[in-house]
Structures are given as C-alpha cells and as structure tokens.
Design a protein around this motif. Structure first.
Motif, short mmCIF file in Angstrom:
data_model
loop_
_atom_site.label_atom_id
_atom_site.label_comp_id
_atom_site.label_asym_id
_atom_site.label_seq_id
_atom_site.Cartn_x
_atom_site.Cartn_y
_atom_site.Cartn_z
N ASP A 1 -2.90 -0.88 14.71
CA ASP A 1 -3.21 -2.12 14.00
C ASP A 1 -3.23 -1.90 12.49
O ASP A 1 -2.78 -2.77 11.73
CB ASP A 1 -4.57 -2.67 14.45
N SER A 2 -3.73 -0.76 12.04
CA SER A 2 -3.81 -0.49 10.61
C SER A 2 -2.43 -0.46 9.96
O SER A 2 -2.25 -0.95 8.83
CB SER A 2 -4.54 0.84 10.36
N SER A 3 -1.45 0.09 10.67
CA SER A 3 -0.08 0.11 10.15
C SER A 3 0.55 -1.27 10.25
O SER A 3 1.19 -1.76 9.30
CB SER A 3 0.77 1.12 10.91
N ARG A 4 0.37 -1.92 11.40
CA ARG A 4 0.98 -3.24 11.60
C ARG A 4 0.48 -4.25 10.58
O ARG A 4 1.25 -5.10 10.09
CB ARG A 4 0.70 -3.73 13.02
N ASN A 5 -0.80 -4.18 10.22
CA ASN A 5 -1.38 -5.14 9.27
C ASN A 5 -0.86 -4.95 7.86
O ASN A 5 -1.02 -5.84 7.01
CB ASN A 5 -2.90 -5.04 9.28
N MET A 6 -0.24 -3.81 7.57
CA MET A 6 0.35 -3.58 6.24
C MET A 6 1.74 -4.19 6.11
O MET A 6 2.25 -4.36 5.00
CB MET A 6 0.44 -2.08 5.96
N ILE A 7 2.34 -4.55 7.25
CA ILE A 7 3.71 -5.04 7.25
C ILE A 7 3.70 -6.56 7.07
O ILE A 7 3.07 -7.28 7.84
CB ILE A 7 4.42 -4.65 8.56
N GLY B 1 0.80 -1.22 0.00
CA GLY B 1 0.00 0.00 0.00
C GLY B 1 0.82 1.26 0.00
O GLY B 1 0.28 2.36 0.19
N GLY B 2 2.12 1.15 -0.21
CA GLY B 2 3.01 2.30 -0.22
C GLY B 2 4.07 2.18 0.87
O GLY B 2 4.09 1.22 1.64
N THR B 3 4.95 3.15 0.93
CA THR B 3 6.04 3.12 1.90
C THR B 3 5.60 3.73 3.22
O THR B 3 5.09 4.85 3.26
CB THR B 3 7.27 3.88 1.38
N LEU B 4 5.79 2.97 4.30
CA LEU B 4 5.51 3.47 5.64
C LEU B 4 6.79 4.06 6.23
O LEU B 4 7.89 3.52 6.03
CB LEU B 4 5.03 2.33 6.55
N TYR B 5 6.64 5.16 6.96
CA TYR B 5 7.77 5.80 7.62
C TYR B 5 7.49 5.91 9.12
O TYR B 5 6.41 6.36 9.52
CB TYR B 5 8.03 7.19 7.05
N PHE B 6 8.48 5.51 9.93
CA PHE B 6 8.38 5.64 11.37
C PHE B 6 9.63 6.35 11.86
O PHE B 6 10.75 5.97 11.49
CB PHE B 6 8.26 4.27 12.04
N ASN B 7 9.45 7.37 12.69
CA ASN B 7 10.57 8.15 13.17
C ASN B 7 10.64 8.11 14.69
O ASN B 7 9.61 8.19 15.37
CB ASN B 7 10.43 9.61 12.72
N TYR B 8 11.86 7.95 15.19
CA TYR B 8 12.11 8.11 16.63
C TYR B 8 12.62 9.53 16.83
O TYR B 8 13.45 10.00 16.04
CB TYR B 8 13.18 7.11 17.09
N PRO B 9 12.08 10.28 17.83
CA PRO B 9 11.37 9.78 19.01
C PRO B 9 9.84 9.79 18.93
O PRO B 9 9.19 9.50 19.94
CB PRO B 9 11.85 10.75 20.10
N ALA B 10 9.25 10.13 17.77
CA ALA B 10 7.78 10.09 17.69
C ALA B 10 7.27 8.68 17.98
O ALA B 10 6.24 8.50 18.64
CB ALA B 10 7.32 10.56 16.31
N LYS C 1 5.98 -10.29 5.62
CA LYS C 1 7.26 -10.93 5.31
C LYS C 1 7.64 -10.66 3.86
O LYS C 1 6.78 -10.59 2.99
CB LYS C 1 7.17 -12.44 5.55
N GLY C 2 8.92 -10.51 3.61
CA GLY C 2 9.41 -10.30 2.26
C GLY C 2 9.51 -8.84 1.86
O GLY C 2 10.05 -8.54 0.78
N GLN C 3 9.01 -7.94 2.69
CA GLN C 3 9.10 -6.52 2.37
C GLN C 3 10.47 -5.96 2.74
O GLN C 3 11.14 -6.45 3.64
CB GLN C 3 7.99 -5.74 3.10
N THR C 4 10.88 -4.92 2.04
CA THR C 4 12.19 -4.30 2.26
C THR C 4 12.09 -3.17 3.27
O THR C 4 11.19 -2.33 3.19
CB THR C 4 12.77 -3.76 0.95
N ILE C 5 13.01 -3.18 4.22
CA ILE C 5 13.09 -2.09 5.19
C ILE C 5 14.42 -1.37 5.01
O ILE C 5 15.41 -1.94 4.53
CB ILE C 5 12.96 -2.59 6.64
N ARG C 6 14.44 -0.10 5.36
CA ARG C 6 15.67 0.68 5.40
C ARG C 6 15.72 1.41 6.73
O ARG C 6 14.76 2.09 7.11
CB ARG C 6 15.75 1.67 4.23
N LEU C 7 16.83 1.26 7.41
CA LEU C 7 16.99 1.82 8.75
C LEU C 7 18.08 2.89 8.72
O LEU C 7 19.23 2.61 8.36
CB LEU C 7 17.36 0.71 9.74
N PHE C 8 17.71 4.11 9.07
CA PHE C 8 18.65 5.22 9.17
C PHE C 8 18.72 5.67 10.63
O PHE C 8 17.70 5.67 11.33
CB PHE C 8 18.20 6.41 8.32
N ALA C 9 19.89 6.09 11.08
CA ALA C 9 20.00 6.57 12.46
C ALA C 9 21.23 7.45 12.61
O ALA C 9 22.15 7.44 11.78
CB ALA C 9 20.08 5.39 13.43
#
Length: 281
Positions: A54-60, A18-27, A62-70
């Motif tokens: 739940d709506s975000s978690r259900n979009m995630i 459904g598109g790219t999800l973005y999650f930011n810390y500390p939000a 197996k097999g999807q690509t993640i990118r982690l920046f910090a």
C-alpha cells in the motif's frame, strides 16, 4: 517461454513526488501490453503489478512518468516512456492483488485548448505566429514547436518544402505541426515516448535494423494483410525490444522475404509468454 529460466527481465521506473520507484521482474510479478504506431496519437501501455505494498501504491499518481525496460539476460532495452492516465484499484486475481495502470506514450496534446493565429492576439489561449514568404517546412515546424513548447525532433523530411506565399498557421499546435509535416511528405509520430517528424519511407539511417527469421525469433509464417489504406504483413515474434515504430526489419521465411518497415505493433508479457507482434509494410 519467458519465465525465469529463460532470463526474461523487466524494470519499471515511476517518477513520483517522493522519488523514483523501481520494480523489477521476477522480484515483482509484472505484466504489460505496450502498443506503438506511426500515427500521431499517443499509444497506450497497460501495466499490471501484483501484490504491491500500500505504501508504494499510494505514491503512484496520475500524470507521473513511467519507463518500461524489458528483455532477455543482458539484452534489455527501453520499451516505452509514458505518462499515467488511469489507475485502477487493486482487484483479486486468484490469490493475488492486481494493480493496473493505463499509460500513454509521451505527452498527449489532443486536449490542448491553445490555438495558433497570425492575427493580433485577442484571447489568452491564442499563440500569435507569422511567417513571411520563402520560409521552408523545417523552419516552420521548429518555430511552431518552440512557440507551443512542444518538444519535436526533426529526424528527416522527404521534401523541405518552401512556401512561396506567406504561411499562416491555425488551429491546435499539434495539428498545425502535423499539417506542415505532411506538406513535407513526412510523418509526425511518437517513438518510445519522443515526438518526432520523419520521412519514414526513405530514411534508413536512424533506426535499428535487424533480421527476423525462425532462428532470431519469428514464431509463425507472416500473414498477408490488405485493406483500402495499406498492405503488408503481420508478424509474430519472441519479444524483441528493438522493434518500434518505423524500425526496419529484414524478414526471412519460406514464403515471404524482404525488407520492411514497422507500421504498428505491440510488446506483451502475460507472466509466461513474452512476444512482439507487428505490422510491416
């Protein structure tokens, strides 16, 4: 050490249907443990996200690509690009719900059932490939990777070996590529999600190079490590996204000084401390 007042930041992106999800810390409360190595197997990254809808978690999936920046402040960078392999249902951690993802760097070719053969193709999982005498290692690696559809970047070869006899490739594609890389005195490994072949002991022009001392993040005195396979030092540092497989580090401490190359390590953040722990040789 790495709480909000020190400006530690995380950006996690997940490519979903459904598109790219973005999650930011500390939000979002995000913890991670991201390993890296100069071995040929994909390294593991564990990511915990707290109180995800739940709506975000259900979009995630197996097999999807993640990118982690910090990183700290404006100094952030890519820690890893990986593929989700396992998803664990949320569990209660105090008053919070923790959702855990187990990811592996790049694409894992260890379960590839295809095999190279220089004979006439008889089975659908066979890839026919032949090489005449006089070919070199670079050409063989490029051809094997292309025929198998495996993206491999050849950064450098210690010895671009010429095969005086006709070369025969056999077995799984990733194993065949690794064999030729070793013939050329080089290593096949993943670096921030990309598969590459490098002469890691003599090529110094590709990676980040930086100095690590008490002023730049070294937390403890380097510890001597030695066994039958390797000898070097283990280092504990404040988080530094520049540290990756095969990075070059100048170490400055009371008892250990010199230039080393990263063999393996991990980047971690547990909600309080952000660290990079590495082994160098």
């Amino acid at each position: 050490m790495a709480n909000e007042q020190f400006g530690f930041k995380i950006t996690l992106s997940i490519d979903t249907d459904g598109g790219t999800l973005y999650f930011n810390y500390p939000a979002f409360e995000i913890h991670f443990d991201s390993e890296f190595t100069t071995d040929a197997e994909p390294s593991q990254t564990t990511i915990d996200i707290y109180n995800l809808k739940d709506s975000s978690r259900n979009m995630i999936k197996k097999g999807q690509t993640i990118r982690l920046f910090a990183g700290f402040g404006n100094d952030t960078g890519l820690v890893t690009s990986a593929v989700i392999k396992y998803l664990h249902p949320p569990v209660r951690d105090g008053g919070d719900a923790m959702f855990e993802m187990i990811c592996f760097e790049g694409k894992d070719y260890s379960k590839d059932k295809r095999e190279f053969t220089n004979d006439k193709k008889e089975h659908k999982n066979e890839i026919q490939v032949t090489f005449n005498k006089g070919v070199n290692a670079r050409y063989v690696i490029q051809t094997l990777a292309s025929r198998a559809g495996i993206p491999v970047q050849i950064v450098s070869l210690k010895n671009n070996k010429t095969y005086n006899d006709a070369y025969s490739a056999s077995g799984r594609p990733i194993d065949a590529i690794q064999e030729v890389a070793e013939d050329a005195g080089s290593k096949l490994f993943y670096r921030r999600g990309k598969l590459m072949v490098r002469d890691i002991h003599h090529d110094e022009g590709f990676d980040e190079q930086f100095k690590l001392n008490s002023s730049t993040g070294l937390l403890d005195s380097p510890q001597r490590e030695e066994d039958d396979d390797w000898q070097g030092y283990s280092l504990r540092s404040i988080f530094n996204h520049r540290m990756a497989a095969a990075s070059i580090i100048g170490v400055g401490s009371k008892y250990v000084n010199g230039t080393f190359r990263v063999k393996s390590g991990s980047h971690t953040f547990d909600g309080t401390d952000a660290e990079s722990n590495i082994e160098v040789e």
